[in-house]
Write a protein that holds these residues in place. Structure first.
Motif, PDB file in Angstrom:
ATOM      1  N   GLU A 108     -22.460 -37.370 124.995  1.00  0.00           N
ATOM      2  CA  GLU A 108     -21.806 -36.975 123.489  1.00  0.00           C
ATOM      3  C   GLU A 108     -20.617 -36.611 123.759  1.00  0.00           C
ATOM      4  O   GLU A 108     -19.693 -36.985 122.486  1.00  0.00           O
ATOM      5  CB  GLU A 108     -22.695 -35.756 123.142  1.00  0.00           C
ATOM      6  CG  GLU A 108     -22.625 -35.385 121.517  1.00  0.00           C
ATOM      7  CD  GLU A 108     -23.339 -34.082 121.055  1.00  0.00           C
ATOM      8  OE1 GLU A 108     -24.293 -34.262 120.510  1.00  0.00           O
ATOM      9  OE2 GLU A 108     -22.601 -33.241 121.508  1.00  0.00           O
ATOM     10  N   GLU A 109     -20.156 -35.814 124.589  1.00  0.00           N
ATOM     11  CA  GLU A 109     -18.679 -35.492 124.821  1.00  0.00           C
ATOM     12  C   GLU A 109     -17.658 -36.858 124.790  1.00  0.00           C
ATOM     13  O   GLU A 109     -16.698 -37.061 124.028  1.00  0.00           O
ATOM     14  CB  GLU A 109     -18.445 -34.716 125.910  1.00  0.00           C
ATOM     15  CG  GLU A 109     -17.610 -33.538 125.865  1.00  0.00           C
ATOM     16  CD  GLU A 109     -17.534 -32.729 127.063  1.00  0.00           C
ATOM     17  OE1 GLU A 109     -16.962 -32.905 127.921  1.00  0.00           O
ATOM     18  OE2 GLU A 109     -18.468 -31.784 127.116  1.00  0.00           O
ATOM     19  N   GLN A 110     -18.096 -37.884 125.466  1.00  0.00           N
ATOM     20  CA  GLN A 110     -17.403 -38.986 125.832  1.00  0.00           C
ATOM     21  C   GLN A 110     -17.546 -39.761 124.391  1.00  0.00           C
ATOM     22  O   GLN A 110     -16.332 -40.385 124.074  1.00  0.00           O
ATOM     23  CB  GLN A 110     -18.501 -40.036 126.814  1.00  0.00           C
ATOM     24  CG  GLN A 110     -17.529 -41.082 127.080  1.00  0.00           C
ATOM     25  CD  GLN A 110     -16.426 -40.868 127.634  1.00  0.00           C
ATOM     26  OE1 GLN A 110     -15.837 -39.977 128.480  1.00  0.00           O
ATOM     27  NE2 GLN A 110     -15.328 -41.923 127.585  1.00  0.00           N
ATOM     28  N   LYS A 111     -18.491 -39.800 123.631  1.00  0.00           N
ATOM     29  CA  LYS A 111     -18.465 -40.503 122.324  1.00  0.00           C
ATOM     30  C   LYS A 111     -17.606 -39.957 121.178  1.00  0.00           C
ATOM     31  O   LYS A 111     -16.620 -40.389 120.905  1.00  0.00           O
ATOM     32  CB  LYS A 111     -20.088 -40.308 121.814  1.00  0.00           C
ATOM     33  CG  LYS A 111     -20.257 -41.748 121.027  1.00  0.00           C
ATOM     34  CD  LYS A 111     -21.719 -41.510 120.319  1.00  0.00           C
ATOM     35  CE  LYS A 111     -22.950 -42.161 121.237  1.00  0.00           C
ATOM     36  NZ  LYS A 111     -24.262 -41.779 120.757  1.00  0.00           N
ATOM     37  N   LYS A 112     -17.521 -38.348 121.344  1.00  0.00           N
ATOM     38  CA  LYS A 112     -16.710 -37.948 120.497  1.00  0.00           C
ATOM     39  C   LYS A 112     -15.337 -38.118 120.878  1.00  0.00           C
ATOM     40  O   LYS A 112     -14.392 -38.230 120.001  1.00  0.00           O
ATOM     41  CB  LYS A 112     -17.101 -36.485 120.568  1.00  0.00           C
ATOM     42  CG  LYS A 112     -18.029 -35.991 119.752  1.00  0.00           C
ATOM     43  CD  LYS A 112     -18.326 -34.358 119.599  1.00  0.00           C
ATOM     44  CE  LYS A 112     -19.532 -33.899 118.928  1.00  0.00           C
ATOM     45  NZ  LYS A 112     -19.999 -32.556 119.151  1.00  0.00           N
ATOM     46  N   LYS A 113     -14.921 -38.061 122.351  1.00  0.00           N
ATOM     47  CA  LYS A 113     -13.729 -38.392 122.518  1.00  0.00           C
ATOM     48  C   LYS A 113     -13.093 -39.835 122.292  1.00  0.00           C
ATOM     49  O   LYS A 113     -11.975 -39.821 121.781  1.00  0.00           O
ATOM     50  CB  LYS A 113     -13.609 -38.256 124.288  1.00  0.00           C
ATOM     51  CG  LYS A 113     -12.220 -38.234 124.940  1.00  0.00           C
ATOM     52  CD  LYS A 113     -12.331 -38.081 126.328  1.00  0.00           C
ATOM     53  CE  LYS A 113     -11.012 -38.749 126.912  1.00  0.00           C
ATOM     54  NZ  LYS A 113     -11.208 -39.208 128.319  1.00  0.00           N
ATOM     55  N   GLU A 117     -10.115 -40.928 119.775  1.00  0.00           N
ATOM     56  CA  GLU A 117      -8.795 -41.875 119.956  1.00  0.00           C
ATOM     57  C   GLU A 117      -8.922 -42.922 119.325  1.00  0.00           C
ATOM     58  O   GLU A 117      -7.848 -43.199 119.011  1.00  0.00           O
ATOM     59  CB  GLU A 117      -9.229 -42.246 121.586  1.00  0.00           C
ATOM     60  CG  GLU A 117      -8.818 -41.364 122.851  1.00  0.00           C
ATOM     61  CD  GLU A 117      -9.395 -41.614 124.206  1.00  0.00           C
ATOM     62  OE1 GLU A 117      -9.126 -40.960 125.074  1.00  0.00           O
ATOM     63  OE2 GLU A 117     -10.023 -42.764 124.256  1.00  0.00           O
ATOM     64  N   GLU A 118     -10.011 -43.416 118.934  1.00  0.00           N
ATOM     65  CA  GLU A 118     -10.081 -44.634 117.905  1.00  0.00           C
ATOM     66  C   GLU A 118      -9.313 -44.267 116.622  1.00  0.00           C
ATOM     67  O   GLU A 118      -8.717 -45.124 116.170  1.00  0.00           O
ATOM     68  CB  GLU A 118     -11.598 -44.838 117.636  1.00  0.00           C
ATOM     69  CG  GLU A 118     -11.606 -46.213 116.690  1.00  0.00           C
ATOM     70  CD  GLU A 118     -10.913 -47.387 117.123  1.00  0.00           C
ATOM     71  OE1 GLU A 118     -10.945 -47.657 118.260  1.00  0.00           O
ATOM     72  OE2 GLU A 118     -10.679 -48.261 116.159  1.00  0.00           O
ATOM     73  N   ALA A 119      -9.906 -42.982 116.262  1.00  0.00           N
ATOM     74  CA  ALA A 119      -9.091 -42.516 114.781  1.00  0.00           C
ATOM     75  C   ALA A 119      -7.469 -42.400 115.021  1.00  0.00           C
ATOM     76  O   ALA A 119      -6.494 -42.756 114.307  1.00  0.00           O
ATOM     77  CB  ALA A 119      -9.520 -41.311 114.341  1.00  0.00           C
ATOM     78  N   GLU A 120      -7.032 -42.000 116.070  1.00  0.00           N
ATOM     79  CA  GLU A 120      -5.613 -41.879 116.429  1.00  0.00           C
ATOM     80  C   GLU A 120      -5.005 -42.918 116.521  1.00  0.00           C
ATOM     81  O   GLU A 120      -3.783 -43.338 116.015  1.00  0.00           O
ATOM     82  CB  GLU A 120      -5.276 -40.985 117.743  1.00  0.00           C
ATOM     83  CG  GLU A 120      -5.131 -39.611 117.835  1.00  0.00           C
ATOM     84  CD  GLU A 120      -5.343 -39.008 119.096  1.00  0.00           C
ATOM     85  OE1 GLU A 120      -4.872 -39.408 120.252  1.00  0.00           O
ATOM     86  OE2 GLU A 120      -5.923 -37.886 119.171  1.00  0.00           O
ATOM     87  N   ARG A 121      -5.612 -44.142 117.111  1.00  0.00           N
ATOM     88  CA  ARG A 121      -4.990 -45.467 117.226  1.00  0.00           C
ATOM     89  C   ARG A 121      -4.797 -46.084 115.994  1.00  0.00           C
ATOM     90  O   ARG A 121      -3.843 -46.559 115.462  1.00  0.00           O
ATOM     91  CB  ARG A 121      -5.940 -46.104 118.124  1.00  0.00           C
ATOM     92  CG  ARG A 121      -5.297 -46.606 119.390  1.00  0.00           C
ATOM     93  CD  ARG A 121      -6.005 -47.796 120.028  1.00  0.00           C
ATOM     94  NE  ARG A 121      -7.594 -47.784 120.227  1.00  0.00           N
ATOM     95  CZ  ARG A 121      -8.239 -47.074 121.104  1.00  0.00           C
ATOM     96  NH1 ARG A 121      -7.797 -46.619 122.037  1.00  0.00           N
ATOM     97  NH2 ARG A 121      -9.922 -47.102 120.951  1.00  0.00           N
ATOM     98  N   GLU A 123      -4.521 -44.480 113.103  1.00  0.00           N
ATOM     99  CA  GLU A 123      -3.380 -43.694 112.407  1.00  0.00           C
ATOM    100  C   GLU A 123      -2.016 -44.345 112.806  1.00  0.00           C
ATOM    101  O   GLU A 123      -1.225 -44.667 111.815  1.00  0.00           O
ATOM    102  CB  GLU A 123      -3.493 -42.327 112.802  1.00  0.00           C
ATOM    103  CG  GLU A 123      -2.721 -41.439 111.594  1.00  0.00           C
ATOM    104  CD  GLU A 123      -3.028 -39.975 111.705  1.00  0.00           C
ATOM    105  OE1 GLU A 123      -2.074 -39.195 111.672  1.00  0.00           O
ATOM    106  OE2 GLU A 123      -4.299 -39.638 111.751  1.00  0.00           O
ATOM    107  N   GLU A 124      -1.893 -44.495 114.205  1.00  0.00           N
ATOM    108  CA  GLU A 124      -0.862 -44.998 114.794  1.00  0.00           C
ATOM    109  C   GLU A 124      -0.229 -46.347 114.306  1.00  0.00           C
ATOM    110  O   GLU A 124       0.646 -46.628 114.022  1.00  0.00           O
ATOM    111  CB  GLU A 124      -0.541 -45.067 116.197  1.00  0.00           C
ATOM    112  CG  GLU A 124       0.068 -44.184 116.788  1.00  0.00           C
ATOM    113  CD  GLU A 124      -0.372 -43.975 118.356  1.00  0.00           C
ATOM    114  OE1 GLU A 124       0.034 -45.129 119.050  1.00  0.00           O
ATOM    115  OE2 GLU A 124      -0.615 -42.997 118.924  1.00  0.00           O
ATOM    116  N   ALA A 125      -1.598 -47.283 114.256  1.00  0.00           N
ATOM    117  CA  ALA A 125      -1.151 -48.722 113.707  1.00  0.00           C
ATOM    118  C   ALA A 125      -0.842 -48.568 112.283  1.00  0.00           C
ATOM    119  O   ALA A 125      -0.033 -49.378 111.740  1.00  0.00           O
ATOM    120  CB  ALA A 125      -2.353 -49.375 113.813  1.00  0.00           C
ATOM    121  N   GLY A 126      -1.286 -47.650 111.506  1.00  0.00           N
ATOM    122  CA  GLY A 126      -1.149 -47.582 110.146  1.00  0.00           C
ATOM    123  C   GLY A 126       0.639 -47.329 110.021  1.00  0.00           C
ATOM    124  O   GLY A 126       1.296 -47.889 109.277  1.00  0.00           O
TER     125      GLY A 126
END
Ligand SMILES: [Zn+2]
Ligand SMILES: [Zn+2]
Length: 354
Positions: A108-113, A117-121, A123-126
């Motif tokens: 579960e921790e890995q999934k959340k991590k 990271e996906e959300a950060e990526r 945002e960066e792409a935006g």
């Protein structure tokens, strides 16, 4: 080809190694997997610790006494408890209320991590598209400029010139109904003097026979197994020694026979007709021309075997030693001696400005 080329098979050796963990509260490291409470600060090992192997391997003397099931996580105080415990050793909560074991909580921790990271990526792409959008504008302006320049250069130029004279030419084409020799795969009803011949109409590919041939084919053959020792995390402070066998393949070439079809090209014959027939064919042009303002078409006297096939007309303006083609509608409104402002494309006047 073998599809299971990379399948692994694990063999348990019965040996169990003691792992270790770090206290997430006080930072004490390499605490033995057999100890469930931090010897430095007294905090029970919980949700945020991770088992690992380090240092020389310490084998358990009686591996058959070790429960191989992972620790369960207390949902109230996040303490990891051995599989044998029916109640949380820290808060006393019942095991039935636990929803995750060591591995499930790590998953579960890995999934959340990954989600973070996906959300950060994203945002960066935006950000990056927004910032690079600014630098594209000057390029766009440059491109539009180049396009306008090209249009300007390719645009027909307007030029003032003096019309020395005007000329015209008109033409009537005449067709004559005449006897011709012709041929074809079908015979027209009004043909005469007909002869027939058998001729090749086309070719057909026909299977003639099979030829036995040989070819080399690659075959993957089991060569043996690569054996490696791996340690499987039991999620309870211990690791189990496992022998992993990875099959190894080699490519062998074998000669294979097969039947190759051989085709031959066979001509198809049909009756072709050679004959005489009457047809309307182009015969001549009757032309008229002049350097005045009254163009006219020739009025040819036609015999009963002749007819008009079409008309054409052309007009020119002459200036110095150059002639320019022009449409009748423009031509009729211009007089010899005029000075005109004309739009010229090649040797053609496409427009006249007043
Ligand atoms: Zn500690
Ligand atoms: Zn608890």
């Amino acid at each position: 080809m073998q599809s299971n080329a990379f399948q692994k098979s694990g063999r348990q050796m019965g040996k169990i190694v003691v792992g270790c963990w770090d206290c997430d509260y006080c930072g004490a490291d390499r605490i033995s997997g057999e100890i469930k409470i931090c010897p430095n600060c007294g905090k029970p090992r919980g949700k945020d610790i991770k088992f690992y192997m380090a240092g020389p391997k310490e084998y358990v003397e009686h591996p058959e006494t070790i429960n191989k099931n992972p620790d369960w996580l207390c949902p109230y105080c996040n303490t990891l408890n051995p599989d044998d415990n029916k109640f949380c050793s820290a808060c006393g909560a019942a095991r039935e209320e636990s929803e995750q074991n060591y591995f499930e909580s790590k998953e579960e921790e890995q999934k959340k991590k990954e989600e973070r990271e996906e959300a950060e990526r994203r945002e960066e792409a935006g950000h990056s598209t927004r910032s690079s959008g600014g630098s594209r504008i000057p390029i766009l302006i440059g491109l539009v400029g180049v396009i306008f320049l090209l249009i300007f250069l390719l645009m027909p130029k307007s030029r003032t010139f003096h019309v020395d004279s005007k000329t015209w030419e008109r033409s009537v084409s005449i067709e004559r109904y005449q006897e011709v020799e012709d041929s074809g795969w079908d015979l027209p009803g009004d043909a005469w003097d007909v002869t027939e011949k058998r001729e090749v109409y086309g070719y057909q590919s026909v299977l003639d026979h099979y030829e036995t041939r040989t070819r080399e084919v690659a075959v993957e053959v089991l060569d043996g197994y690569d054996v490696t020792t791996e340690y499987k995390d039991l999620g309870n402070g211990y690791f189990e020694e496992v022998e992993v066998e990875t099959p190894r393949y080699r490519t062998e070439y074998r000669t294979e026979t097969y039947e190759e079809p051989v085709y031959v090209s066979v001509p198809i014959y049909k009756t072709k007709y050679y004959y005489k027939i009457m047809k309307w064919l182009y015969d001549r042009d009757e032309k008229t021309s002049g350097a005045d303002n009254e163009p006219y078409f020739a009025e040819p006297s036609l015999s009963d075997k002749e007819r008009e096939g079409g008309r054409s007309e052309q007009y020119w303006l002459v200036s110095g030693d150059k002639s320019y083609k022009i449409s009748y509608d423009l031509w009729k409104n211009i007089s010899a001696g005029d000075d005109i402002k004309a739009i010229i494309n090649g040797n053609q006047i496409v427009g006249v400005k007043n």
